[in-house]
Design an enzyme around this catalytic site. Structure first.
Site, PDB file in Angstrom:
ATOM      1  N   PRO A   1     -20.024 -45.072   3.577  1.00 43.10           N
ATOM      2  CA  PRO A   1     -20.583 -44.205   2.750  1.00 43.10           C
ATOM      3  C   PRO A   1     -22.012 -43.869   3.347  1.00 43.10           C
ATOM      4  O   PRO A   1     -22.589 -44.584   3.881  1.00 43.10           O
ATOM      5  CB  PRO A   1     -20.584 -44.666   1.011  1.00 43.10           C
ATOM      6  CG  PRO A   1     -20.681 -46.302   1.777  1.00 43.10           C
ATOM      7  CD  PRO A   1     -19.767 -46.308   2.942  1.00 43.10           C
TER       8      PRO A   1
ATOM      9  N   SER B   1     -30.759 -51.597   2.847  1.00 42.94           N
ATOM     10  CA  SER B   1     -29.470 -51.205   3.578  1.00 42.94           C
ATOM     11  C   SER B   1     -28.272 -51.285   2.951  1.00 42.94           C
ATOM     12  O   SER B   1     -28.264 -51.257   1.626  1.00 42.94           O
ATOM     13  CB  SER B   1     -29.590 -52.471   4.612  1.00 42.94           C
ATOM     14  OG  SER B   1     -28.498 -53.429   4.140  1.00 42.94           O
ATOM     15  N   LYS B   2     -27.436 -50.478   3.436  1.00 43.19           N
ATOM     16  CA  LYS B   2     -26.091 -50.183   2.881  1.00 43.19           C
ATOM     17  C   LYS B   2     -25.249 -51.491   2.557  1.00 43.19           C
ATOM     18  O   LYS B   2     -24.789 -51.677   1.200  1.00 43.19           O
ATOM     19  CB  LYS B   2     -24.920 -49.775   3.839  1.00 43.19           C
ATOM     20  CG  LYS B   2     -25.211 -48.308   4.061  1.00 43.19           C
ATOM     21  CD  LYS B   2     -23.829 -47.854   5.159  1.00 43.19           C
ATOM     22  CE  LYS B   2     -24.208 -46.446   5.716  1.00 43.19           C
ATOM     23  NZ  LYS B   2     -23.222 -45.954   6.387  1.00 43.19           N
ATOM     24  N   ARG B   3     -25.767 -52.628   3.054  1.00 41.86           N
ATOM     25  CA  ARG B   3     -24.946 -53.986   2.522  1.00 41.86           C
ATOM     26  C   ARG B   3     -25.833 -54.169   0.964  1.00 41.86           C
ATOM     27  O   ARG B   3     -25.344 -55.373   0.775  1.00 41.86           O
ATOM     28  CB  ARG B   3     -25.501 -54.936   3.614  1.00 41.86           C
ATOM     29  CG  ARG B   3     -24.451 -54.717   4.904  1.00 41.86           C
ATOM     30  CD  ARG B   3     -24.552 -55.968   5.819  1.00 41.86           C
ATOM     31  NE  ARG B   3     -25.846 -55.885   6.403  1.00 41.86           N
ATOM     32  CZ  ARG B   3     -26.527 -54.938   7.401  1.00 41.86           C
ATOM     33  NH1 ARG B   3     -25.556 -54.163   8.026  1.00 41.86           N
ATOM     34  NH2 ARG B   3     -27.712 -55.191   7.898  1.00 41.86           N
TER      35      ARG B   3
END
Ligand code: GLU
Length: 518
Positions: A26, A273-275
């Site tokens: 995403p 971050s995405k994480r």
């Protein structure tokens, strides 16, 4: 004032920018901001906004990511002039559909001596790295210190190279970083970026699987698609000298570059971050995302109840500011005010409270009809059906108290249903021995009141309380307890008017029954 020829050409040149995501998952809000700045820049200069999908790294492909990216950008009102769905003069716009284009360019560099074929196995590469490390070399990657001791077309005789290729041996094409050069590239946000070529490595341009790497495909496509400005995240700054050298090796005019500042976590420690997913208590994705491999669901701004306009406004300010006090900007106003010069260099801290603040501002400005339409499904979910005039009245009463439409329920449920329980704390404080009798008296009084409007109610209750010598606080708090079950809610007589006479009287009687003996 006269213009020289170059300035004139600059003025007439069509501005072309691209958003070039890799569909590896995403889009993170930092990526949405990159797309937004590109869009604002394109619209401001009557230019073209292009979507190019960079999917040459097949190993990182994630199903659904491409659609997710497009849906996210459509949600915030960004539309492309050219792209994988729109088409355009430089189609196709998905790199995997352009695969046939890249090999020629890599070979062109080999032919001009600026790139070479390398046959090294993973073991040989590992050995090389270990050797350079043990020698404490300043650069331990494949490059000017090591390339002449490796298995490549610089060290092997031409006949052997041809033989290996004909035999189908796997090889990559590496760019030969010119030695002893100071590489200077101008960045619109960071000024001159200067790097010595001895710190760079001979990056792979073309892989043994027949696919170009990001670097080659990106530069070739920006050139072929006549991109004039590359506006992208700071994480690509280390690639800038390589990209500049590639343009120069091809003999192409470089686009202008602008590397946007990082988005930082709220505490300023490290990149958002995405994480981070929902770990920090707020979404990092524009829309909800379900990981197709693990099934894990991460929340999105859309599903959390943000207005896209508020989300855009908030994002625009993460790295840019107009230089004035104004904080609320529509998309058109952003287009008008935006300039790369006003984008900062240092990372911008993401502030989840500010994000909510933006939504609240937009909620206060929205036409009431729109809020009614958005609140109706929230009510339906709670099993409540009410006519629009009631919903409208409630929305007007509680909108000032909330950040999100869905939060209006907590502020207003008692307009739609009677309390099912009574806040014991409030009962203890407000419900005295004499209260049931006073409440019964109030019910009798209200039963005959006409018109049953907030102002008439206010006047009548005031008179009665004065006449009887009751305490206003005592009476009003007990009434509120009967009507709402707690000490919350807007002005009491407005609640009465909205729920109507019959319901008001009914709730008072129910309250007296339920709380007598308390
Ligand atoms: N494909 C790269 C990304 O995913 C694009 C970088 C660039 O804009 O050059 O961010």
């Amino acid at each position: 004032m006269s213009l020289n020829f170059n300035e004139f050409m600059e003025g007439t040149r069509e501005i072309r920018v691209r958003f070039a995501p890799s569909p590896t998952g995403p889009l993170h809000i930092g990526g949405v901001r990159t797309a937004l700045y590109n869009y604002l820049f394109a619209r401001k200069h009557q230019g073209r906004f292009i979507l190019r999908i960079e999917d040459t790294d097949q190993g990182r492909f994630v199903p659904g990511a491409e659609d997710y990216i497009i849906e996210s950008l459509h949600w915030i009102g960004l539309h492309f002039d050219e792209g994988i769905r729109e088409g355009g003069p430089y189609a196709p716009y998905r790199q995997s559909d352009r695969q046939a284009i890249y090999r020629d360019y890599a070979e062109q560099l080999v032919a001009s001596g600026k790139a070479y074929l390398a046959f090294d196995t993973p073991e040989e590469l590992e050995q090389m790295r270990r050797r350079l490390e043990s020698e404490k070399a300043i650069n331990t990657s494949y490059g000017y210190l090591s390339r002449m001791s490796m298995t490549n077309s610089l060290t092997l005789p031409a006949t052997e190279v041809r033989q290996r290729v004909n035999d189908g041996q796997p090889y990559v094409i590496r760019f030969m970083i010119p030695s002893g050069q100071e590489v200077r590239v101008y960045d619109l946000i960071r000024d001159w970026v200067i790097v010595h070529s001895s710190t760079l490595d001979d990056k792979v341009l073309f892989k043994s699987d027949g696919m170009p790497t990001y670097h080659l495909a990106n530069v070739v496509d920006d050139h072929l698609m006549k991109v004039t400005h590359v506006i992208r995240g700071e994480e690509w700054l280390p690639s800038l000298p390589l990209h500049a050298l590639l343009y120069r090796a091809f003999g192409w005019k470089e686009p202008e570059f602008a590397h946007l500042p990082l988005l930082l976590k709220p505490d300023g420690k490290g990149k958002l971050s995405k994480r981070d997913g929902d770990r920090l208590g707020f979404p990092v994705f524009p829309l909800q995302w379900k990981d197709p491999f693990t099934g894990e669901v991460s929340s999105g701004y859309r599903e959390s109840g943000y207005f896209p306009e508020a989300f855009v406004n908030m994002l625009a300010f993460l790295g840019w500011n107009p230089g004035t006090e104004q904080e609320l900007f529509s998309m058109d106003e952003l287009i008008e005010a935006f300039s790369i010069e006003r984008v900062g260099k240092s990372g911008s801290r993401f502030d989840p409270e500010k994000a909510k603040w933006y939504n609240r501002q937009y909620l206060q400005q929205r036409p009431v009809e729109e809020l009614v339409n958005q609140f109706r499904p929230v009510l339906a979910e709670k099993g409540v059906r009410a006519d629009d005039s009631r919903i409208r009245k409630v929305v007007e009463m509680v909108r000032e108290r909330v950040d999100f439409v869905k939060d209006m329920w907590d502020q207003s449920w008692f307009f739609f249903k009677a309390p099912e329980s009574y806040d014991q704390e409030v009962v203890r404080k407000r419900w005295k021995q004499e209260t049931p009798a006073i409440m019964t008296e109030a019910a009798t009084l209200l039963k005959d009141l006409e018109p049953f409007t907030s102002s008439a109610l206010e006047a009548r209750l005031k008179d009665w309380i004065e006449q009887k010598g009751y305490g206003t606080g005592q009476v009003m708090n007990a009434l509120r307890l009967c009507l709402v079950g707690a000490g919350i809610g807007p002005h009491l007589t407005e609640i009465m008017e909205t729920i109507g006479k019959a319901e008001t009287v009914r709730r008072i009687i129910t309250g007296v029954e339920a709380l007598s003996g308390s």
